[in-house]
Design an enzyme around this catalytic site. Structure first.
Site, PDB file in Angstrom:
ATOM      1  N   PRO A   1     -39.460 -24.140  20.016  1.00 31.58           N
ATOM      2  CA  PRO A   1     -38.257 -23.972  20.845  1.00 31.58           C
ATOM      3  C   PRO A   1     -37.597 -25.314  21.161  1.00 31.58           C
ATOM      4  O   PRO A   1     -38.286 -26.339  21.241  1.00 31.58           O
ATOM      5  CB  PRO A   1     -38.791 -23.337  22.134  1.00 31.58           C
ATOM      6  CG  PRO A   1     -40.251 -23.629  22.164  1.00 31.58           C
ATOM      7  CD  PRO A   1     -40.689 -23.780  20.740  1.00 31.58           C
ATOM      8  N   ASP A   2     -36.253 -25.321  21.332  1.00 31.16           N
ATOM      9  CA  ASP A   2     -35.593 -26.551  21.786  1.00 31.16           C
ATOM     10  C   ASP A   2     -35.593 -26.581  23.311  1.00 31.16           C
ATOM     11  O   ASP A   2     -36.285 -25.774  23.960  1.00 31.16           O
ATOM     12  CB  ASP A   2     -34.191 -26.708  21.151  1.00 31.16           C
ATOM     13  CG  ASP A   2     -33.238 -25.586  21.544  1.00 31.16           C
ATOM     14  OD1 ASP A   2     -33.572 -24.793  22.450  1.00 31.16           O
ATOM     15  OD2 ASP A   2     -32.147 -25.497  20.944  1.00 31.16           O
ATOM     16  N   PHE A   3     -34.843 -27.526  23.894  1.00 30.56           N
ATOM     17  CA  PHE A   3     -34.861 -27.680  25.349  1.00 30.56           C
ATOM     18  C   PHE A   3     -33.670 -27.015  26.015  1.00 30.56           C
ATOM     19  O   PHE A   3     -33.814 -26.306  26.996  1.00 30.56           O
ATOM     20  CB  PHE A   3     -34.873 -29.182  25.708  1.00 30.56           C
ATOM     21  CG  PHE A   3     -36.087 -29.888  25.190  1.00 30.56           C
ATOM     22  CD1 PHE A   3     -37.280 -29.836  25.894  1.00 30.56           C
ATOM     23  CD2 PHE A   3     -36.057 -30.558  23.973  1.00 30.56           C
ATOM     24  CE1 PHE A   3     -38.414 -30.453  25.403  1.00 30.56           C
ATOM     25  CE2 PHE A   3     -37.189 -31.183  23.477  1.00 30.56           C
ATOM     26  CZ  PHE A   3     -38.368 -31.131  24.187  1.00 30.56           C
ATOM     27  N   ARG A   4     -32.459 -27.259  25.446  1.00 29.08           N
ATOM     28  CA  ARG A   4     -31.232 -26.850  26.132  1.00 29.08           C
ATOM     29  C   ARG A   4     -30.447 -25.784  25.387  1.00 29.08           C
ATOM     30  O   ARG A   4     -29.350 -25.424  25.806  1.00 29.08           O
ATOM     31  CB  ARG A   4     -30.361 -28.086  26.401  1.00 29.08           C
ATOM     32  CG  ARG A   4     -31.060 -29.091  27.291  1.00 29.08           C
ATOM     33  CD  ARG A   4     -30.312 -30.385  27.468  1.00 29.08           C
ATOM     34  NE  ARG A   4     -31.166 -31.367  28.160  1.00 29.08           N
ATOM     35  CZ  ARG A   4     -32.084 -32.122  27.565  1.00 29.08           C
ATOM     36  NH1 ARG A   4     -32.256 -32.050  26.257  1.00 29.08           N
ATOM     37  NH2 ARG A   4     -32.835 -32.955  28.271  1.00 29.08           N
TER      38      ARG A   4
ATOM     39  N   ASN B   1     -37.641 -36.093  18.290  1.00 25.86           N
ATOM     40  CA  ASN B   1     -38.695 -35.074  18.275  1.00 25.86           C
ATOM     41  C   ASN B   1     -40.077 -35.713  18.272  1.00 25.86           C
ATOM     42  O   ASN B   1     -40.274 -36.796  17.730  1.00 25.86           O
ATOM     43  CB  ASN B   1     -38.529 -34.164  17.062  1.00 25.86           C
ATOM     44  CG  ASN B   1     -37.201 -33.432  17.091  1.00 25.86           C
ATOM     45  OD1 ASN B   1     -36.571 -33.364  18.146  1.00 25.86           O
ATOM     46  ND2 ASN B   1     -36.778 -32.909  15.968  1.00 25.86           N
TER      47      ASN B   1
ATOM     48  N   ASP C   1     -42.757 -33.818  17.263  1.00 29.67           N
ATOM     49  CA  ASP C   1     -43.594 -32.846  16.539  1.00 29.67           C
ATOM     50  C   ASP C   1     -44.103 -33.346  15.193  1.00 29.67           C
ATOM     51  O   ASP C   1     -44.827 -32.641  14.503  1.00 29.67           O
ATOM     52  CB  ASP C   1     -42.823 -31.520  16.360  1.00 29.67           C
ATOM     53  CG  ASP C   1     -41.445 -31.720  15.723  1.00 29.67           C
ATOM     54  OD1 ASP C   1     -41.294 -32.675  14.911  1.00 29.67           O
ATOM     55  OD2 ASP C   1     -40.530 -30.931  16.026  1.00 29.67           O
TER      56      ASP C   1
ATOM     57  N   HIS D   1     -38.950 -41.005  20.893  1.00 29.92           N
ATOM     58  CA  HIS D   1     -39.677 -40.486  22.056  1.00 29.92           C
ATOM     59  C   HIS D   1     -41.178 -40.413  21.796  1.00 29.92           C
ATOM     60  O   HIS D   1     -41.890 -39.646  22.437  1.00 29.92           O
ATOM     61  CB  HIS D   1     -39.103 -39.121  22.478  1.00 29.92           C
ATOM     62  CG  HIS D   1     -37.703 -39.220  22.997  1.00 29.92           C
ATOM     63  ND1 HIS D   1     -36.860 -38.144  23.131  1.00 29.92           N
ATOM     64  CD2 HIS D   1     -36.987 -40.299  23.429  1.00 29.92           C
ATOM     65  CE1 HIS D   1     -35.685 -38.560  23.624  1.00 29.92           C
ATOM     66  NE2 HIS D   1     -35.742 -39.854  23.793  1.00 29.92           N
TER      67      HIS D   1
HETATM   68  P1  OAD Z   1     -31.742 -30.089  23.071  1.00 35.68           P
HETATM   69  O1  OAD Z   1     -32.501 -28.834  23.270  1.00 35.68           O
HETATM   70  O2  OAD Z   1     -31.099 -30.703  24.233  1.00 35.68           O
HETATM   71  O3  OAD Z   1     -30.613 -29.855  21.969  1.00 35.68           O
HETATM   72  C1  OAD Z   1     -30.892 -29.177  20.775  1.00 35.68           C
HETATM   73  C2  OAD Z   1     -29.575 -28.684  20.205  1.00 35.68           C
HETATM   74  O4  OAD Z   1     -29.833 -28.068  18.938  1.00 35.68           O
HETATM   75  C3  OAD Z   1     -28.888 -27.638  21.073  1.00 35.68           C
HETATM   76  O5  OAD Z   1     -27.589 -28.084  21.423  1.00 35.68           O
HETATM   77  C4  OAD Z   1     -28.845 -26.380  20.177  1.00 35.68           C
HETATM   78  O6  OAD Z   1     -27.607 -25.692  20.293  1.00 35.68           O
HETATM   79  C5  OAD Z   1     -28.984 -26.964  18.790  1.00 35.68           C
HETATM   80  N1  OAD Z   1     -29.616 -26.046  17.814  1.00 35.68           N
HETATM   81  C6  OAD Z   1     -30.787 -25.385  17.916  1.00 35.68           C
HETATM   82  N2  OAD Z   1     -31.056 -24.680  16.801  1.00 35.68           N
HETATM   83  C7  OAD Z   1     -29.993 -24.878  15.958  1.00 35.68           C
HETATM   84  C8  OAD Z   1     -29.639 -24.404  14.657  1.00 35.68           C
HETATM   85  N3  OAD Z   1     -30.465 -23.606  13.973  1.00 35.68           N
HETATM   86  N4  OAD Z   1     -28.442 -24.803  14.121  1.00 35.68           N
HETATM   87  C9  OAD Z   1     -27.630 -25.640  14.805  1.00 35.68           C
HETATM   88  N5  OAD Z   1     -27.915 -26.116  16.033  1.00 35.68           N
HETATM   89  C10 OAD Z   1     -29.076 -25.741  16.610  1.00 35.68           C
HETATM   90  O7  OAD Z   1     -32.746 -31.104  22.331  1.00 35.68           O
HETATM   91  P2  OAD Z   1     -32.605 -32.693  22.162  1.00 35.68           P
HETATM   92  O8  OAD Z   1     -31.187 -33.107  22.106  1.00 35.68           O
HETATM   93  O9  OAD Z   1     -33.488 -33.065  21.043  1.00 35.68           O
HETATM   94  O10 OAD Z   1     -37.333 -35.472  25.496  1.00 35.68           O
HETATM   95  O11 OAD Z   1     -33.245 -33.173  23.527  1.00 35.68           O
HETATM   96  C11 OAD Z   1     -33.381 -34.542  23.815  1.00 35.68           C
HETATM   97  C12 OAD Z   1     -34.630 -34.821  24.617  1.00 35.68           C
HETATM   98  O12 OAD Z   1     -34.633 -34.011  25.798  1.00 35.68           O
HETATM   99  C13 OAD Z   1     -35.911 -34.410  23.913  1.00 35.68           C
HETATM  100  O13 OAD Z   1     -36.366 -35.396  23.009  1.00 35.68           O
HETATM  101  C14 OAD Z   1     -36.868 -34.204  25.048  1.00 35.68           C
HETATM  102  C15 OAD Z   1     -35.971 -33.548  26.055  1.00 35.68           C
HETATM  103  O14 OAD Z   1     -36.282 -33.822  27.364  1.00 35.68           O
HETATM  104  C16 OAD Z   1     -38.685 -35.653  25.666  1.00 35.68           C
HETATM  105  O15 OAD Z   1     -39.470 -34.763  25.512  1.00 35.68           O
HETATM  106  C17 OAD Z   1     -39.103 -37.030  26.012  1.00 35.68           C
END
Ligand code: OAD
Ligand code: ZN
Length: 242
Positions: free
Chosen positions: A29-32, A98, A100, A115
């Site tokens: 899963p992503d974060f936001r 990431n 991972d 990170h």
């Molecule tokens: P976010 O979860 O903030 O952003 C991920 C983005 O990917 C979102 O805007 C989604 O819309 C997009 N996304 C997901 N799946 C997709 C797909 N199949 N096609 C196109 N877009 C897609 O994650 P990061 O920006 O990586 O820090 O977050 C930054 C940091 O915040 C992370 O490294 C983490 C977190 O706190 C730590 O853990 C230290």
């Protein structure tokens, strides 16, 4: 997507900045995003150094399944496309937010982990190191928190909120961003600095930025191209190199 692919094929030096979006295609899963971890506000405590020092169980309970189950996740289409681009001499390096380790698993060799990663852990009291495997085996044996022989909690070398980024990776990524004529921003919301500032360095140095992300970002209006679908990006790379 045609404009992005053309730019990469004609660039002198392309770099990528990746975020959690590239790993959602591997099942992490992503974060936001709409299904992101931070829908639960409690989850923001998981990667917070003050919370870790108060109660390392917050991190270990939150990450037991996910981080310590990383073995079961495989590189997705974007990880593989970036490896192909590197092999074709079309990608100088990947700055990733990431933790991972999937870019390395895909075989990419020039990866700047902004990170950090959980490959190593360090004791918060004496500083002694422990491997990912050593921590996994403690957790498998039932420990709630992985601990050093001295009793201190073992913290993964992941950059928590409240900590500095690994200096070497950050400097390498910053100079790559400045030297790039094309920067691909892939699957990141561009909300966490200093990583989110890397595309600005490319723009300021006169390079082009392309963004592939489902949700809008603050840099969209400065991008030379903007696309929503990472799967489509991976397909387009595969076809261009075939
Ligand atoms: P976010 O979860 O903030 O952003 C991920 C983005 O990917 C979102 O805007 C989604 O819309 C997009 N996304 C997901 N799946 C997709 C797909 N199949 N096609 C196109 N877009 C897609 O994650 P990061 O920006 O990586 O820090 O977050 C930054 C940091 O915040 C992370 O490294 C983490 C977190 O706190 C730590 O853990 C230290
Ligand atoms: Zn110790």
């Amino acid at each position: 997507m045609k404009k992005l692919i053309e730019a990469v094929l004609n660039a002198k030096r392309t770099v990528a900045l990746t975020g959690a979006g590239v790993s959602t295609l591997s099942g992490i899963p992503d974060f936001r995003g709409p299904q992101g971890m931070y829908r639960n506000p409690e989850a923001e405590k998981i990667f917070d150094i003050d919370w870790f020092d108060r109660d390392p169980g917050v991190y270990y309970r939150g990450c037991r399944e996910l981080v310590y189950g990383f073995e079961k996740f495989r590189p997705g289409p974007v990880h593989l496309a970036l490896k192909q681009l590197e092999d074709a001499g079309r990608l100088a390096g990947i700055a990733t937010q990431n933790i991972d380790m999937l870019h390395q698993k895909a075989g990419s060799s020039n990866v700047w982990e902004l990170h950090g990663s959980p490959l190593w852990h360090h004791c918060r009291i004496c500083g002694k190191s422990a491997t990912f495997e050593q921590v996994c085996s403690q957790l498998k044996a039932g420990a709630e928190v992985a601990r050093c022989v001295c009793g201190g909690a073992l913290k993964p070398d992941i950059t928590f909120f409240g900590e500095m980024l690994p200096e070497e990776a950050l400097i390498a990524a910053q100079s790559a961003a400045i030297g790039a004529d094309v920067m691909m921003v892939l699957g990141t919301s561009l909300t966490v600095f200093p990583a989110a500032g890397l595309p600005n360095l490319t723009l300021q140095a006169g390079g082009k930025v392309f963004i592939v992300n489902a949700q809008p970002t603050a840099l969209d209006r400065y991008a030379a191209g903007r696309y929503p679908d990472l799967r489509e990006f991976a397909e387009a790379v595969k076809n261009a190199l075939a």
